[in-house]
Scaffold this active site. Structure first.
Site, PDB file in Angstrom:
ATOM      1  N   ASP A  98      27.453  45.917  46.472  1.00 20.17           N
ATOM      2  CA  ASP A  98      27.939  44.629  46.230  1.00 20.17           C
ATOM      3  C   ASP A  98      28.343  44.115  47.634  1.00 20.17           C
ATOM      4  O   ASP A  98      29.133  44.824  48.356  1.00 20.17           O
ATOM      5  CB  ASP A  98      29.150  44.631  45.263  1.00 20.17           C
ATOM      6  CG  ASP A  98      29.439  43.514  44.627  1.00 20.17           C
ATOM      7  OD1 ASP A  98      29.074  42.334  45.498  1.00 20.17           O
ATOM      8  OD2 ASP A  98      30.026  43.323  43.720  1.00 20.17           O
ATOM      9  N   ASP A 200      27.222  38.757  46.875  1.00 18.52           N
ATOM     10  CA  ASP A 200      28.677  38.099  46.375  1.00 18.52           C
ATOM     11  C   ASP A 200      28.712  36.385  46.714  1.00 18.52           C
ATOM     12  O   ASP A 200      28.457  36.107  47.867  1.00 18.52           O
ATOM     13  CB  ASP A 200      29.774  38.421  46.508  1.00 18.52           C
ATOM     14  CG  ASP A 200      31.081  37.903  46.119  1.00 18.52           C
ATOM     15  OD1 ASP A 200      31.260  38.012  44.873  1.00 18.52           O
ATOM     16  OD2 ASP A 200      31.825  37.369  46.852  1.00 18.52           O
ATOM     17  N   GLU A 242      24.648  35.813  43.482  1.00 20.41           N
ATOM     18  CA  GLU A 242      25.333  35.337  42.587  1.00 20.41           C
ATOM     19  C   GLU A 242      25.588  33.766  42.995  1.00 20.41           C
ATOM     20  O   GLU A 242      25.937  33.504  44.212  1.00 20.41           O
ATOM     21  CB  GLU A 242      26.920  36.088  42.980  1.00 20.41           C
ATOM     22  CG  GLU A 242      27.961  35.304  41.970  1.00 20.41           C
ATOM     23  CD  GLU A 242      29.520  35.866  42.181  1.00 20.41           C
ATOM     24  OE1 GLU A 242      30.393  35.714  41.321  1.00 20.41           O
ATOM     25  OE2 GLU A 242      29.576  36.048  43.421  1.00 20.41           O
ATOM     26  N   HIS A 315      32.642  41.871  36.175  1.00 21.96           N
ATOM     27  CA  HIS A 315      34.131  42.296  36.500  1.00 21.96           C
ATOM     28  C   HIS A 315      34.945  40.961  36.564  1.00 21.96           C
ATOM     29  O   HIS A 315      36.264  41.140  36.839  1.00 21.96           O
ATOM     30  CB  HIS A 315      34.014  42.930  37.833  1.00 21.96           C
ATOM     31  CG  HIS A 315      33.535  42.331  39.100  1.00 21.96           C
ATOM     32  ND1 HIS A 315      32.285  41.698  39.012  1.00 21.96           N
ATOM     33  CD2 HIS A 315      33.895  41.419  40.038  1.00 21.96           C
ATOM     34  CE1 HIS A 315      32.114  40.941  40.207  1.00 21.96           C
ATOM     35  NE2 HIS A 315      33.048  40.926  40.896  1.00 21.96           N
ATOM     36  N   ASP A 316      34.414  39.911  36.738  1.00 25.03           N
ATOM     37  CA  ASP A 316      35.041  38.653  36.662  1.00 25.03           C
ATOM     38  C   ASP A 316      35.113  37.807  35.306  1.00 25.03           C
ATOM     39  O   ASP A 316      35.767  36.963  35.319  1.00 25.03           O
ATOM     40  CB  ASP A 316      34.324  37.423  37.649  1.00 25.03           C
ATOM     41  CG  ASP A 316      34.413  37.949  39.335  1.00 25.03           C
ATOM     42  OD1 ASP A 316      35.605  38.498  39.462  1.00 25.03           O
ATOM     43  OD2 ASP A 316      33.478  37.630  39.693  1.00 25.03           O
TER      44      ASP A 316
END
Length: 545
Positions: A98, A200, A242, A315-316
């Site tokens: 990430d 990200d 993302e 995870h969000d």
């Protein structure tokens, strides 16, 4: 379309601090992941997406990086990371990192230097602006985490820009030296043997702050193409960006192979449909026809140009079975239905840790039990501005990022087998019923359904490359579609409700003999004129050619 290794891959996302704690300090770590690689091999995934494990003060759980080329001591050492890469490779599992390059931590050496003086060589690595004449902030731009996006620094009397936490200053991608530093770091990780990157909030690096342009800035794609050429472009790596604001047309810019940018992107149109006016703290019910139109649009629009990422949660985001399924009587059935819905589509599926056993959201009684900076900031901001605490806590129960971040449920022992110490965040209290050990002992568990879906993707090219055609498009309870290639027609039908649903099947989809490849109830042998779907029933059948 030229086949790529990641076209039939399935990615498993690990949030390291919540996955498995090997040294019993209450926080997951790299050795904990290494100890569970055989479990992931059994599931069938061949890629792990690792949320950030870089050195970080952990203001935003590792998305605030202070050293890109070191491992946070909470998670282990660089030797542990190298062991993880080697052990995963032995099991034919690749690791994608990430990568957070929109911003760094305020403890990164670049920022420590940048704030020392206006003529420091690192000053322009970040975005600095003078106050207005009255000493106030340069403009009214806001932070994603609440409050303003400008933070005053007394040393030089200027403001720095942070679209996230004030401890996450944004890098200045207008500075070629920033590009060079990031490219050098990316190549260093490639040399370590990783399989790719999840980038990200990458759609923010082309920002033009003085014009208040943050996402999809005019130089964004030029910056990404330059990154591609300088780093991963000639390597056979999986790269996924993302991109919260992507449309299908924008996604083609990112993921059309001819443009040399990324393998694919994460888009969130289907996720934000349950946010009233785009506000996740104001949740609304799912409108299934609208939801289907969004997913169908992405399937059709990217059919020939680009590639889809298929995901329900990360995870969000909240747990999918809590968001769109039934956490009570039909938890197992609805979790399987949601899995089939997504995994039978065209694209690369992503499974978030615990999704494969049907883990659910958590509803802590007090805001004090939450750890997520976004949740805590917005709870404080909204309640101070008149929102009732119980209303805000209900929204937190539904959409807090901590829903995905409670520890993984390995067994029914204390702390769900995650750790022998007090975990960094409380365990979901339903772990005695929902855990890996119980799932592996039950041949009808959600785990084995996911395992079967992953096997099917590797066995049937129609799932990977077949055309997508929706059926029952306007039905408010059912999501159906057909996948077609030269060899197969695959009919997929999913009931999104706890009610029985009776459907009149189009003639071209009726068949006296079908091969049912997966179902969460009894396998069907034929598709007749009328089909009655049980609550949350889901199946995929191969129709006669």
């Amino acid at each position: 379309m030229t086949p790529k290794w990641w076209h039939d891959a399935v990615v498993y996302q690990i949030y390291p601090r919540s996955f498995c704690d090997s040294n019993n300090d209450g926080m997951g770590d790299l050795q904990g992941i290494i100890g569970k690689l055989d479990y992931l091999k059994k599931l069938g995934v061949n890629v792990i997406w690792l949320s950030p494990v870089y050195r970080s003060p952990m203001d935003d759980n590792g998305y605030d990086i202070s050293d890109y080329q070191d491992i946070a001591p909470e998670f282990g050492t660089m030797e542990d990371m190298q062991q993880l890469l080697a052990e995963a490779k032995q099991r034919d599992i690749r690791i994608i990192m990430d990568l957070v390059v929109n911003h760094t931590s305020d403890e990164h050496p670049w920022f420590i230097e940048s704030r020392k003086s206006k003529d420091n060589p690192y000053r322009d690595y970040y975005i600095w602006r003078q106050p207005k004449e009255d000493g106030s902030v340069p403009d009214d731009q806001g932070s994603v985490f609440g409050g303003g996006a400008w933070e005053f620094d007394e040393t030089t009397g200027e403001y720095f820009y942070h679209i996230f936490s004030k401890r996450q200053p944004d890098l200045n991608w207008e500075n070629p030296k920033v590009q060079e530093e990031v490219h050098k770091m990316i190549n260093w990780w490639i040399d370590q043997g990783i399989g790719g990157f999840r980038l990200d909030v990458i759609d923010l690096i082309g920002k033009e702050i003085d014009k208040k342009i943050t996402g999809n800035g005019p130089r964004l794609h030029q910056l990404i193409q330059e990154m591609n050429q300088a780093t991963f472009g000639k390597k056979d790596l999986l790269t996924v960006g993302e991109t919260w604001d992507a449309t299908p047309e924008i996604a083609k810019l990112y993921s059309n192979p001819a443009r040399n940018e990324f393998s694919m992107v994460f888009q969130f149109e289907h996720i934000s449909l349950t946010w009233k006016y785009g506000d996740k703290w104001n949740p609304i019910d799912l409108d299934l026809p609208q939801f289907k139109r969004a997913l169908t649009k992405w399937q059709v629009e990217l059919a020939e140009e680009g590639w889809n990422s298929l995901f329900w949660n990360n995870h969000d985001l909240p747990r999918v079975v809590s968001k769109y399924g039934d956490v009570g009587r039909y938890r197992v059935e609805s979790a399987k239905m949601l899995a089939t819905t997504m995994h039978m589509m065209k694209g690369t599926p992503y499974v978030y840790q615990g999704e494969e056993i049907g883990m659910t959201n958590v509803a802590f009684d007090s805001i004090d039990d939450y750890r997520d900076i976004e949740t805590l900031n917005f709870y404080k901001e909204r309640t101070e501005n008149g929102v009732a605490p119980e209303t805000m806590l209900a929204a937190v129960h539904e959409n807090s990022r901590d829903n995905a971040r409670t520890p993984m449920h390995w067994d029914k022992t204390d702390n769900a087998g995650f750790s022998q110490a007090q975990p960094w965040i409380k365990v979901n209290p339903n772990y005695p019923e929902i855990n890996v050990e119980a799932a592996l002992e039950d041949q009808n568990s959600v785990f084995y359904h996911y395992q079967k879906l992953i096997e099917l993707r590797k066995a049937l090219p129609v799932i990977v490359y077949g055309d997508f055609e929706p059926v029952f498009e306007d039905h408010d309870k059912v999501f159906g579609y057909v996948r077609t290639d030269e060899q197969h027609r695959l009919f997929v039908l999913n009931n999104f409700t706890s009610e029985e649903v009776v459907l009149n099947i189009p003639v071209e989809l009726q068949a006296a003999n079908v091969e049912c490849i997966i179902s969460n109830y009894d396998y069907r042998q034929q598709i007749e004129e009328t089909v009655t779907l049980k609550p949350y029933e889901s199946f995929a059948v191969l129709l006669p050619a």
